[in-house]
Motif scaffolding. Sequence first.
Motif, short mmCIF file in Angstrom:
data_model
loop_
_atom_site.label_atom_id
_atom_site.label_comp_id
_atom_site.label_asym_id
_atom_site.label_seq_id
_atom_site.Cartn_x
_atom_site.Cartn_y
_atom_site.Cartn_z
N GLY A 194 0.80 -1.23 0.00
CA GLY A 194 0.00 0.00 0.00
C GLY A 194 0.82 1.27 0.00
O GLY A 194 0.33 2.32 0.43
N VAL A 195 2.06 1.20 -0.48
CA VAL A 195 2.95 2.38 -0.51
C VAL A 195 3.77 2.35 -1.79
O VAL A 195 3.90 1.32 -2.46
CB VAL A 195 3.92 2.41 0.70
CG1 VAL A 195 3.15 2.51 2.01
CG2 VAL A 195 4.82 1.17 0.70
N ARG A 196 4.35 3.49 -2.16
CA ARG A 196 5.32 3.55 -3.25
C ARG A 196 6.70 3.28 -2.68
O ARG A 196 7.09 3.84 -1.66
CB ARG A 196 5.31 4.94 -3.89
CG ARG A 196 4.06 5.26 -4.69
CD ARG A 196 4.04 4.54 -6.02
NE ARG A 196 5.19 4.84 -6.84
CZ ARG A 196 5.27 5.93 -7.63
NH1 ARG A 196 4.26 6.79 -7.69
NH2 ARG A 196 6.35 6.13 -8.37
N LEU A 197 7.44 2.43 -3.37
CA LEU A 197 8.78 2.06 -2.90
C LEU A 197 9.88 2.78 -3.69
O LEU A 197 10.98 2.99 -3.15
CB LEU A 197 8.98 0.54 -3.01
CG LEU A 197 8.04 -0.30 -2.14
CD1 LEU A 197 8.19 -1.79 -2.48
CD2 LEU A 197 8.32 -0.07 -0.66
N PHE A 198 9.60 3.10 -4.96
CA PHE A 198 10.60 3.76 -5.80
C PHE A 198 9.97 4.96 -6.51
O PHE A 198 8.76 4.97 -6.79
CB PHE A 198 11.14 2.80 -6.88
CG PHE A 198 11.96 1.66 -6.33
CD1 PHE A 198 13.29 1.84 -5.95
CD2 PHE A 198 11.40 0.39 -6.20
CE1 PHE A 198 14.03 0.79 -5.46
CE2 PHE A 198 12.14 -0.66 -5.71
CZ PHE A 198 13.46 -0.46 -5.34
N THR A 199 10.80 5.92 -6.82
CA THR A 199 10.46 6.96 -7.78
C THR A 199 11.44 6.87 -8.93
O THR A 199 12.65 6.66 -8.72
CB THR A 199 10.52 8.36 -7.15
OG1 THR A 199 11.84 8.58 -6.61
CG2 THR A 199 9.51 8.49 -6.03
N ARG A 200 10.93 6.99 -10.16
CA ARG A 200 11.79 6.91 -11.33
C ARG A 200 12.34 8.30 -11.62
O ARG A 200 11.60 9.28 -11.66
CB ARG A 200 11.02 6.37 -12.53
CG ARG A 200 10.64 4.91 -12.40
CD ARG A 200 9.84 4.46 -13.63
NE ARG A 200 9.41 3.08 -13.52
CZ ARG A 200 10.07 2.04 -14.03
NH1 ARG A 200 11.22 2.24 -14.67
NH2 ARG A 200 9.60 0.82 -13.91
N THR A 201 13.63 8.38 -11.84
CA THR A 201 14.31 9.63 -12.18
C THR A 201 15.15 9.41 -13.43
O THR A 201 15.26 8.30 -13.94
CB THR A 201 15.22 10.11 -11.03
OG1 THR A 201 16.34 9.21 -10.94
CG2 THR A 201 14.47 10.13 -9.70
N SER A 202 15.78 10.46 -13.89
CA SER A 202 16.64 10.34 -15.06
C SER A 202 17.85 9.45 -14.77
O SER A 202 18.47 8.90 -15.68
CB SER A 202 17.11 11.72 -15.52
OG SER A 202 17.81 12.39 -14.46
#
Length: 311
Positions: A44-52
Amino acid sequence: MDLDTVRTFVAVADAGQFQEAAAELAVTQQAVSKRIAALERSLGVRLFTRTSRGAELTIDGQAFLPHARELLRVAERAVASVRTGRRPLRVDVIASRAAPSGLMRDFHRAHPGIDLDVVMLHDIETAVAAIRSGTIDASFRAVAAPGRPLPGEIASQRVLDEPLQLLTGPAHRLAGARSVTLAQLVGHRIWMPGIVPGTEWAAYYDDLVAEFGVTIEATGPNFGSDALLDTIADTPALATFMGERTRLVWPAGHGLRRIPVTGPTPVYPHSLLWHRDNPHPALDTLRAHLAATTADHDAAGTWAPGWVIAR
């Protein structure tokens, strides 16, 4: 929680990129993305954020990472605990001060690189059930009591004939003897509390009584070896049998005597039991060690019940 998704999460966290993690896990990048998405839905959570630069852990991802690593470590230990050759050899020795315990200490000294788990099971039914289920790899027992043959999948190997000795207090009539014959013990009270009808021990001593006419009393509660030694030390009319290799300690003031029994010498037969399909490599090493370091069986001048398997 699916361990593959946890393993994938750790791989991405370490690599910092989905593509590199996919190469390490030998799966497609799409499979990695699906696993991470499934794990995020489960938590129920975000584990990663995608970046450049790739994939960066969120605050929740950073919090979850050490626990994910621990989950994988626990899983590895769980697998290793049951994987043949990587888990300890589990052996039942019945009691800590009995002869089988000494045999396993000798084995450990001879093969210190083999990991051992030593357990103590009281009766043969429990031991055989544990061997059949794989809970233990082997057990030391007397084989086989009348009317109770071993299951076909259980193998046995006679490993030790342990002479019995007479244990007396200092005031017992036989305390000064260098040895005693079974005929000399007729009429004396041999006290052995705790012999349970139907056990191997009961079958052994029933045959000893029938063969030589000695008197064995199993009356009274069994308060353990310390209470037995106290009573033998203080009671001139009582003596007990004890295995030659049994290691017991008593106060010097007890003045107890261990006297060899002869004419013939009754021996308690110890055998090793194991499952015929058990593949643990250390089991063969244990069997070879016992075969090489224990004496011949059914030696001249000794006695054991006729139902004992001599192999």
